[in-house]
Write a protein that holds these residues in place. Structure first.
Motif, PDB file in Angstrom:
ATOM      1  N   GLY A 192      12.611 -49.540 -27.222  1.00 59.21           N
ATOM      2  CA  GLY A 192      13.106 -48.392 -26.480  1.00 59.21           C
ATOM      3  C   GLY A 192      13.521 -48.780 -25.086  1.00 59.21           C
ATOM      4  O   GLY A 192      13.113 -49.821 -24.563  1.00 59.21           O
ATOM      5  N   SER A 193      14.340 -47.943 -24.480  1.00 60.69           N
ATOM      6  CA  SER A 193      14.827 -48.184 -23.125  1.00 60.69           C
ATOM      7  C   SER A 193      14.568 -46.953 -22.258  1.00 60.69           C
ATOM      8  O   SER A 193      14.830 -45.824 -22.673  1.00 60.69           O
ATOM      9  CB  SER A 193      16.332 -48.478 -23.152  1.00 60.69           C
ATOM     10  OG  SER A 193      16.865 -48.483 -21.839  1.00 60.69           O
ATOM     11  N   ASP A 194      14.073 -47.193 -21.054  1.00 63.53           N
ATOM     12  CA  ASP A 194      13.881 -46.115 -20.081  1.00 63.53           C
ATOM     13  C   ASP A 194      14.819 -46.303 -18.894  1.00 63.53           C
ATOM     14  O   ASP A 194      14.511 -45.914 -17.767  1.00 63.53           O
ATOM     15  CB  ASP A 194      12.434 -46.036 -19.614  1.00 63.53           C
ATOM     16  CG  ASP A 194      11.973 -47.327 -18.915  1.00 63.53           C
ATOM     17  OD1 ASP A 194      12.804 -48.250 -18.731  1.00 63.53           O
ATOM     18  OD2 ASP A 194      10.793 -47.409 -18.551  1.00 63.53           O
ATOM     19  N   ALA A 195      15.996 -46.891 -19.148  1.00 64.02           N
ATOM     20  CA  ALA A 195      16.933 -47.208 -18.066  1.00 64.02           C
ATOM     21  C   ALA A 195      17.704 -46.000 -17.555  1.00 64.02           C
ATOM     22  O   ALA A 195      18.451 -46.111 -16.586  1.00 64.02           O
ATOM     23  CB  ALA A 195      17.928 -48.276 -18.540  1.00 64.02           C
ATOM     24  N   GLY A 196      17.509 -44.848 -18.186  1.00 64.88           N
ATOM     25  CA  GLY A 196      18.206 -43.639 -17.765  1.00 64.88           C
ATOM     26  C   GLY A 196      17.477 -42.921 -16.644  1.00 64.88           C
ATOM     27  O   GLY A 196      16.920 -43.551 -15.741  1.00 64.88           O
ATOM     28  N   PRO A 197      17.445 -41.570 -16.696  1.00 61.98           N
ATOM     29  CA  PRO A 197      16.807 -40.804 -15.628  1.00 61.98           C
ATOM     30  C   PRO A 197      15.356 -41.215 -15.381  1.00 61.98           C
ATOM     31  O   PRO A 197      14.612 -41.549 -16.306  1.00 61.98           O
ATOM     32  CB  PRO A 197      16.890 -39.360 -16.153  1.00 61.98           C
ATOM     33  CG  PRO A 197      18.090 -39.361 -17.046  1.00 61.98           C
ATOM     34  CD  PRO A 197      18.084 -40.703 -17.697  1.00 61.98           C
ATOM     35  N   ALA A 198      14.944 -41.169 -14.138  1.00 59.21           N
ATOM     36  CA  ALA A 198      13.611 -41.643 -13.751  1.00 59.21           C
ATOM     37  C   ALA A 198      12.495 -40.837 -14.404  1.00 59.21           C
ATOM     38  O   ALA A 198      11.379 -41.347 -14.566  1.00 59.21           O
ATOM     39  CB  ALA A 198      13.470 -41.582 -12.227  1.00 59.21           C
ATOM     40  N   ASP A 207      14.291 -42.941 -22.964  1.00 64.95           N
ATOM     41  CA  ASP A 207      15.400 -42.016 -23.205  1.00 64.95           C
ATOM     42  C   ASP A 207      16.266 -42.452 -24.383  1.00 64.95           C
ATOM     43  O   ASP A 207      17.068 -41.675 -24.904  1.00 64.95           O
ATOM     44  CB  ASP A 207      16.270 -41.875 -21.952  1.00 64.95           C
ATOM     45  CG  ASP A 207      16.841 -43.205 -21.483  1.00 64.95           C
ATOM     46  OD1 ASP A 207      17.816 -43.679 -22.086  1.00 64.95           O
ATOM     47  OD2 ASP A 207      16.298 -43.770 -20.510  1.00 64.95           O
ATOM     48  N   THR A 208      16.107 -43.709 -24.820  1.00 63.88           N
ATOM     49  CA  THR A 208      16.872 -44.244 -25.936  1.00 63.88           C
ATOM     50  C   THR A 208      15.952 -45.139 -26.753  1.00 63.88           C
ATOM     51  O   THR A 208      15.144 -45.890 -26.191  1.00 63.88           O
ATOM     52  CB  THR A 208      18.083 -45.059 -25.430  1.00 63.88           C
ATOM     53  OG1 THR A 208      18.895 -44.212 -24.608  1.00 63.88           O
ATOM     54  CG2 THR A 208      18.925 -45.584 -26.580  1.00 63.88           C
ATOM     55  N   ALA A 209      16.076 -45.058 -28.078  1.00 63.71           N
ATOM     56  CA  ALA A 209      15.186 -45.842 -28.931  1.00 63.71           C
ATOM     57  C   ALA A 209      15.917 -46.282 -30.187  1.00 63.71           C
ATOM     58  O   ALA A 209      16.880 -45.651 -30.624  1.00 63.71           O
ATOM     59  CB  ALA A 209      13.949 -45.031 -29.313  1.00 63.71           C
ATOM     60  N   ALA A 210      15.426 -47.376 -30.758  1.00 62.97           N
ATOM     61  CA  ALA A 210      15.953 -47.879 -32.020  1.00 62.97           C
ATOM     62  C   ALA A 210      14.807 -48.439 -32.846  1.00 62.97           C
ATOM     63  O   ALA A 210      13.853 -48.998 -32.297  1.00 62.97           O
ATOM     64  CB  ALA A 210      17.008 -48.961 -31.788  1.00 62.97           C
ATOM     65  N   ALA A 211      14.912 -48.259 -34.157  1.00 69.63           N
ATOM     66  CA  ALA A 211      13.883 -48.781 -35.053  1.00 69.63           C
ATOM     67  C   ALA A 211      14.534 -49.365 -36.294  1.00 69.63           C
ATOM     68  O   ALA A 211      15.496 -48.800 -36.823  1.00 69.63           O
ATOM     69  CB  ALA A 211      12.906 -47.678 -35.450  1.00 69.63           C
ATOM     70  N   LEU A 212      14.015 -50.497 -36.723  1.00 71.16           N
ATOM     71  CA  LEU A 212      14.391 -51.087 -37.999  1.00 71.16           C
ATOM     72  C   LEU A 212      13.252 -50.815 -38.972  1.00 71.16           C
ATOM     73  O   LEU A 212      12.103 -51.178 -38.708  1.00 71.16           O
ATOM     74  CB  LEU A 212      14.612 -52.591 -37.854  1.00 71.16           C
ATOM     75  CG  LEU A 212      14.821 -53.375 -39.157  1.00 71.16           C
ATOM     76  CD1 LEU A 212      16.074 -52.917 -39.879  1.00 71.16           C
ATOM     77  CD2 LEU A 212      14.876 -54.871 -38.879  1.00 71.16           C
TER      78      LEU A 212
END
Length: 334
Positions: A192-198, A207-212
């Motif tokens: 996952g990424s928390d690079a968006g809003p604080a 705020d964004t995630a991916a799963a295999l």
């Protein structure tokens, strides 16, 4: 049939309107922690406003629809079970496995009905995909891609209460993946990424995630989600087999623009949110619940189905935190 509805927020308001139109629902009783809000909804829908949430369970209803805040779900499910009432509840049962298992234990001890609100099971596209897969029209299924993209983040105050992106959002993809394919997930690897809003970092969320996801027959599935898709509300599933491919959620309102010179342009009216995209499915799941209460059909999505989806979400969250693949056998409740 007299139905009680607990929780008169956005989804509760939608469900109250749908129930008030149902020909077999002769009376609707609504309640909320905010009695003024409940009274307002009752006035708009021709329902009766109960003095309190507890009163709904003793006022003589035949079934209960739970659309209250997530933190209240497990307690209300248990209360409905102890009152001997069939219950429909929006997902999740609870935000953790112990709470979920405790609530399911109460339902099973009471022998009552609990239907969970995974509305994608009632969407025409997902139903057609399920039928195509089960009939073998795609041939051996080898790849599934699931996408859920919200057009804008929720209010900051919601995030600490949501359970996180996997449990709150991707849990729908996990449920419908099992439902469409008929297979079980055996292993996950998630990031996952928390690079968006604080506010996501402050809540310990992404705020964004991916799963295999690896299924028990070797099929590989990916599931991605974001809270920051400015093009619109985008929910799709792509299924690829040896004979054919099929896409769910691809229509003239899908917020997707082709980069090809002869490809389709951006839609004039992209889907703005989940209520608009899944309105017919929400109505259909409530109609199914009425049939379940009347004894006319079996439960299409019981609490154990919700448990399976939550366990996958739990595995993804553990994988994200620990940066490793997680086998489903590591997650309790199987």
């Amino acid at each position: 049939m007299r139905i009680g509805l607990i929780g008169t927020g956005r989804i509760g308001t939608f469900h109250a309107a749908a129930l008030s139109r149902h020909p077999d629902v002769t009376s609707l009783v609504v309640a909320d922690a905010d009695p003024v809000r409940a009274a307002g909804l009752a006035a708009r829908t021709g329902a009766v406003s109960a003095p309190s949430v507890d009163d709904v369970l003793t006022i003589g209803v035949d079934a209960v629809v739970i659309t209250a805040a997530t933190a209240a779900h497990a307690g209300l499910i248990g209360a409905a079970a102890r009152a001997g009432l069939p219950a429909f509840c929006e997902k999740p049962i609870a935000l953790d496995l112990p709470g979920t298992l405790a609530a399911l234990g109460e339902v099973e001890a009471a022998g009552t009905v609990l239907q969970l609100g995974f509305q994608r099971r009632f969407d025409a596209g997902y139903a057609a995909a399920r039928e195509a897969v089960r009939a073998g029209r795609l041939g051996r299924l080898h790849t599934v891609r699931a996408i859920t993209s919200d057009p804008a983040p929720p209010p900051p105050a919601y995030l600490p209460l949501s359970g996180g992106l996997y449990r709150d959002c991707l849990v729908h993809d996990f449920d419908v993946l099992r439902w469409v394919t008929g297979r079980e997930v055996t292993e996950v690897y998630a990031s996952g990424s928390d690079a968006g809003p604080a506010m996501f970092r402050e809540a310990g969320d992404v705020d964004t995630a991916a799963a295999l996801l690896t299924l028990d027959d070797g099929t590989l599935a990916t599931a991605t989600a974001t809270r920051c898709n400015g093009a619109g509300y985008d929910v799709r599933m792509e299924l690829a087999g040896e004979n054919d491919q099929l896409a769910v959620g691809l229509d003239d309102r899908t917020p997707l623009t082709s980069a090809e010179p002869a490809g389709p342009a951006a839609p004039d009216k992209p889907w703005p949110g989940f209520l608009e995209r899944f309105a017919p499915a929400y109505e259909a799941e409530l109609a199914a619940f009425v049939e379940v209460v009347r004894g006319e059909r079996t439960n299409p999505c019981d609490g154990r189905e919700a448990l399976h989806a939550l366990r996958i979400a739990e595995a993804c969250e553990r994988s994200r935190r620990e940066r490793r693949p997680v086998r489903m056998t590591e997650i309790p409740g199987g």
